[in-house]
Design an enzyme around this catalytic site. Structure first.
Site, PDB file in Angstrom:
ATOM      1  CG  ASP A 172      13.764   1.449  -7.262  1.00 57.05           C
ATOM      2  OD1 ASP A 172      14.374   0.442  -7.680  1.00 57.05           O
ATOM      3  OD2 ASP A 172      13.302   1.548  -6.112  1.00 57.05           O
TER       4      ASP A 172
ATOM      5  CE  LYS B  24      13.379   0.303  -3.048  1.00 56.38           C
ATOM      6  NZ  LYS B  24      12.724  -0.317  -4.132  1.00 56.38           N
TER       7      LYS B  24
HETATM    8  P1  NAP Z   1       7.584   0.366   0.849  1.00 49.51           P
HETATM    9  O1  NAP Z   1       8.266   1.672   0.734  1.00 49.51           O
HETATM   10  O2  NAP Z   1       7.621  -0.344   2.135  1.00 49.51           O
HETATM   11  O3  NAP Z   1       6.041   0.576   0.418  1.00 49.51           O
HETATM   12  C1  NAP Z   1       5.196  -0.527   0.359  1.00 49.51           C
HETATM   13  C2  NAP Z   1       3.894  -0.124  -0.289  1.00 49.51           C
HETATM   14  O4  NAP Z   1       3.119  -1.301  -0.514  1.00 49.51           O
HETATM   15  C3  NAP Z   1       3.048   0.777   0.578  1.00 49.51           C
HETATM   16  O5  NAP Z   1       2.215   1.540  -0.278  1.00 49.51           O
HETATM   17  C4  NAP Z   1       2.210  -0.240   1.379  1.00 49.51           C
HETATM   18  O6  NAP Z   1       0.963   0.258   1.803  1.00 49.51           O
HETATM   19  C5  NAP Z   1       1.960  -1.282   0.338  1.00 49.51           C
HETATM   20  N1  NAP Z   1       1.822  -2.628   0.900  1.00 49.51           N
HETATM   21  C6  NAP Z   1       2.697  -3.264   1.732  1.00 49.51           C
HETATM   22  N2  NAP Z   1       2.263  -4.506   1.963  1.00 49.51           N
HETATM   23  C7  NAP Z   1       1.119  -4.671   1.280  1.00 49.51           C
HETATM   24  C8  NAP Z   1       0.223  -5.737   1.134  1.00 49.51           C
HETATM   25  N3  NAP Z   1       0.437  -6.899   1.742  1.00 49.51           N
HETATM   26  N4  NAP Z   1      -0.868  -5.558   0.341  1.00 49.51           N
HETATM   27  C9  NAP Z   1      -1.094  -4.379  -0.258  1.00 49.51           C
HETATM   28  N5  NAP Z   1      -0.264  -3.319  -0.153  1.00 49.51           N
HETATM   29  C10 NAP Z   1       0.826  -3.469   0.599  1.00 49.51           C
HETATM   30  O7  NAP Z   1       8.111  -0.669  -0.250  1.00 49.51           O
HETATM   31  P2  NAP Z   1       8.727  -0.324  -1.685  1.00 49.51           P
HETATM   32  O8  NAP Z   1      10.189  -0.271  -1.548  1.00 49.51           O
HETATM   33  O9  NAP Z   1       7.994   0.829  -2.254  1.00 49.51           O
HETATM   34  O10 NAP Z   1       8.414  -1.660  -2.516  1.00 49.51           O
HETATM   35  C11 NAP Z   1       7.104  -1.965  -2.957  1.00 49.51           C
HETATM   36  C12 NAP Z   1       7.174  -3.192  -3.863  1.00 49.51           C
HETATM   37  O11 NAP Z   1       7.782  -2.886  -5.093  1.00 49.51           O
HETATM   38  C13 NAP Z   1       7.983  -4.347  -3.250  1.00 49.51           C
HETATM   39  O12 NAP Z   1       7.309  -5.552  -3.523  1.00 49.51           O
HETATM   40  C14 NAP Z   1       9.273  -4.303  -4.008  1.00 49.51           C
HETATM   41  O13 NAP Z   1       9.897  -5.580  -4.090  1.00 49.51           O
HETATM   42  C15 NAP Z   1       8.785  -3.852  -5.380  1.00 49.51           C
HETATM   43  N6  NAP Z   1       9.849  -3.198  -6.128  1.00 49.51           N
HETATM   44  C16 NAP Z   1      10.226  -3.756  -7.316  1.00 49.51           C
HETATM   45  C17 NAP Z   1      11.236  -3.164  -8.050  1.00 49.51           C
HETATM   46  C18 NAP Z   1      11.655  -3.747  -9.352  1.00 49.51           C
HETATM   47  O14 NAP Z   1      12.737  -3.376  -9.829  1.00 49.51           O
HETATM   48  N7  NAP Z   1      10.891  -4.609  -9.958  1.00 49.51           N
HETATM   49  C19 NAP Z   1      11.876  -2.011  -7.571  1.00 49.51           C
HETATM   50  C20 NAP Z   1      11.441  -1.466  -6.375  1.00 49.51           C
HETATM   51  C21 NAP Z   1      10.439  -2.081  -5.659  1.00 49.51           C
HETATM   52  P3  NAP Z   1       0.803   1.036   3.202  1.00 49.51           P
HETATM   53  O15 NAP Z   1       1.216   2.444   2.929  1.00 49.51           O
HETATM   54  O16 NAP Z   1      -0.643   0.865   3.506  1.00 49.51           O
HETATM   55  O17 NAP Z   1       1.702   0.333   4.198  1.00 49.51           O
END
Ligand code: NAP
Length: 494
Positions: free
Chosen positions: A325, A289
């Site tokens: 989002d 993202k």
């Molecule tokens: P991203 O930009 O890659 O960021 C991931 C975040 O989660 C970072 O803070 C990372 O920490 C942390 N993280 C990654 N793996 C982890 C783990 N195994 N345990 C604990 N923390 C972890 O991803 P994103 O796009 O923000 O998405 C994050 C989550 O939100 C995803 O699961 C996504 O599917 C969900 N999401 C849901 C919706 C919805 O509509 N429901 C919309 C958007 C996103 P570090 O900085 O330490 O790497």
């Protein structure tokens, strides 16, 4: 024009005939009769099928070595193939490798009976493009149509295969080039625009991995489809393909939404190929993202302010990033009746999704704190906003709060991911409402803890649907059929 063939893999002749008639009445131009799936295949069954539906059928007696049913001894198979060639089928499929010695004889017999010959080759494992190209050449020497099927391990290989298929058909070759497996769906989605002779679709159950159901293939059969997708790595947990497929189906759009699992080293290659692949747009998920921002031509105001993109629209090769989002999060808060003015919010996570959530909370007047596995990234997130955002080390959470809202914006506990953070019951107990952006599984461990502590909470499903609806409208210009999308999501999560 590409002909649409529904694959019939029934275990008896009468049922195969019934299914074939049904498929032909439901939009298929042809059926592929997988005769190798019929255990007691005999001349009578073949003759009856030829008489009933042969004029619109491909007769295929796939050998075990090419992925067929292990039904007939090789000698039985070759004599059965000769019988098949003497019947009235539109096409007979013979195999370059297994039928090498008698392929020309079979072709002569089939041509005398006005059938066309498809000479096919199925690679068992992924292979380099030069070998695929050789196989097309060899199959085309005897076949009216050359068909080559090859597993594709990743999206880069799938892009290469589509280019190869385009080149082959531009040389006036009648070809079918199929990549199997999820990345290979790209070759199927583009079948018509690549000029492929036949698009194989599933009728009952997919026979090959990645085959589209007949209804989907029928929607995209003419010319260039609207190609949409989800770009991320990994993306197995996502239900976005099911949600957008439902929307395209309800509106009968010539569109298809693919899971584009792109590892970091292949991201640029996919973006370069996007216009050639007729990609109209895609969603962006973990981990791209933020990294995608600098690769796009333009950002809308939300994406610019947040510094993260979850939706890309492509027009004439121009890529524009949006962030739906925040919109999805805001609408889901509204439907929960949550107002954030002057409230205290804890966001766990510091990636693209967390940024969108923090942006909404700040704009609604909340006081925001952020904690993350990597504290430095939380600090960078805080620095990116004009309003004050406090950073709390994960280990200090139990002594902080209380919060009106706790949002998990990490993939921790989502299917396919591990949890590298722990949000203890003591932390959950200090929040009045728990919002887990994860939705797969629907009742996440975090929400279960909240339930035990009698704290209200929600998964990210509502947010997912609202952001998906907004993205769909950006790509297609059509109002999103929200109820159908919700039904598909619920079904996909069952
Ligand atoms: P991203 O930009 O890659 O960021 C991931 C975040 O989660 C970072 O803070 C990372 O920490 C942390 N993280 C990654 N793996 C982890 C783990 N195994 N345990 C604990 N923390 C972890 O991803 P994103 O796009 O923000 O998405 C994050 C989550 O939100 C995803 O699961 C996504 O599917 C969900 N999401 C849901 C919706 C919805 O509509 N429901 C919309 C958007 C996103 P570090 O900085 O330490 O790497």
């Amino acid at each position: 024009m590409t002909r649409l063939a529904a694959v019939i893999a029934s275990r008896n002749g009468a049922e195969a005939e019934r299914q074939a008639r049904a498929a032909l009445g439901n939009g298929a131009d042809l059926v592929e009769l997988r005769l190798d799936h019929i255990p007691n295949l005999n001349s009578g069954v073949v003759h009856k099928l030829a008489k009933a539906v042969g004029a619109r059928a491909i007769a295929t007696l796939r050998s075990p070595s090419q992925g067929g049913g292990a039904l007939a001894a090789p000698s039985t198979r070759s004599s059965r193939l000769k019988e098949i060639c003497r019947e009235r089928f539109a096409y007979v499929d013979v195999e370059y490798e297994t039928d090498f010695e008698w392929a020309e004889t079979l072709a002569d017999v089939a041509h005398r009976h006005r059938a066309q010959i498809i000479v096919s080759h199925h690679f068992a494992v992924a292979t380099e493009l030069s070998r695929v190209s050789d196989a097309i050449e060899k199959c085309g020497q005897t076949g009216d149509v050359a068909k080559v099927v090859v597993p594709v391990p990743d999206i880069e290989a799938a892009v290469g295969l589509t280019e190869l298929a385009r080149t082959a058909s531009s040389h006036k070759r009648r070809v079918v080039v199929i990549g199997t497996g999820p990345p290979g769906m790209l070759t199927r989605a583009l079948a018509a625009s690549l000029g492929q002779e036949i698009q194989y679709a599933s009728w009952d159950q997919p026979v090959d991995s990645g085959q589209f159901p007949l209804a989907t293939a029928a929607r995209i059969r003419n010319g260039d489809p609207i190609l949409l997708g989800l770009l991320g790595h990994p993306i197995g947990h996502s239900i976005s393909p099911a949600v957008h497929e439902a929307a395209c189906a309800v509106l009968r759009l010539p569109a298809v939404y693919l899971a584009l699992d792109v590892p970091p080293h292949a991201l640029d290659a996919l973006l370069d190929a996007a216009p050639r692949l007729h990609l109209r747009g895609f969603n962006v998920t973990i981990p791209y993202k933020e990294t995608i921002v600098e690769k796009l031509d333009e950002l809308d105001a939300d994406a610019e302010r947040i510094g993260a993109v979850n939706t890309v629209v492509i027009e004439d090769g121009w890529t524009k990033g949006h962030n739906t989002d925040g919109h999805g999060f805001r609408l889901s808060l509204r439907s929960l009746g949550l107002r954030l003015g002057d409230r205290r919010v804890l966001v766990i996570g510091a990636g693209g999704a967390a940024k969108a959530v923090v942006d909404v909370c700040l704009r609604e007047g909340a006081r925001v704190e952020v904690a993350n596995r990597t504290t430095a990234r939380a600090e960078a997130l805080a620095d990116a906003f004009r309003n004050a955002v406090d950073v709390i080390p994960m280990d200090d959470l139990a002594g902080s709060g209380p919060w009106d809202l706790l949002v998990n914006a990490t993939p921790a506990w989502t299917n396919g991911f591990g949890a590298d953070v722990s949000i203890s019951a003591a932390v959950v107990a200090r929040a009045s409402f728990i919002y887990d952006m994860g939705y797969n599984p629907p009742n996440t461990p975090l929400l279960q803890t909240a339930q035990r502590l009698r704290r209200p909470g929600t998964s990210g499903l509502d947010m997912l649907l609202h952001q998906a609806a907004a993205a769909f409208e950006l790509w297609t210009g059509h109002p999103a059929p929200f109820d159908a999308m919700r039904r598909a999501a619920t079904e996909a999560l069952r």
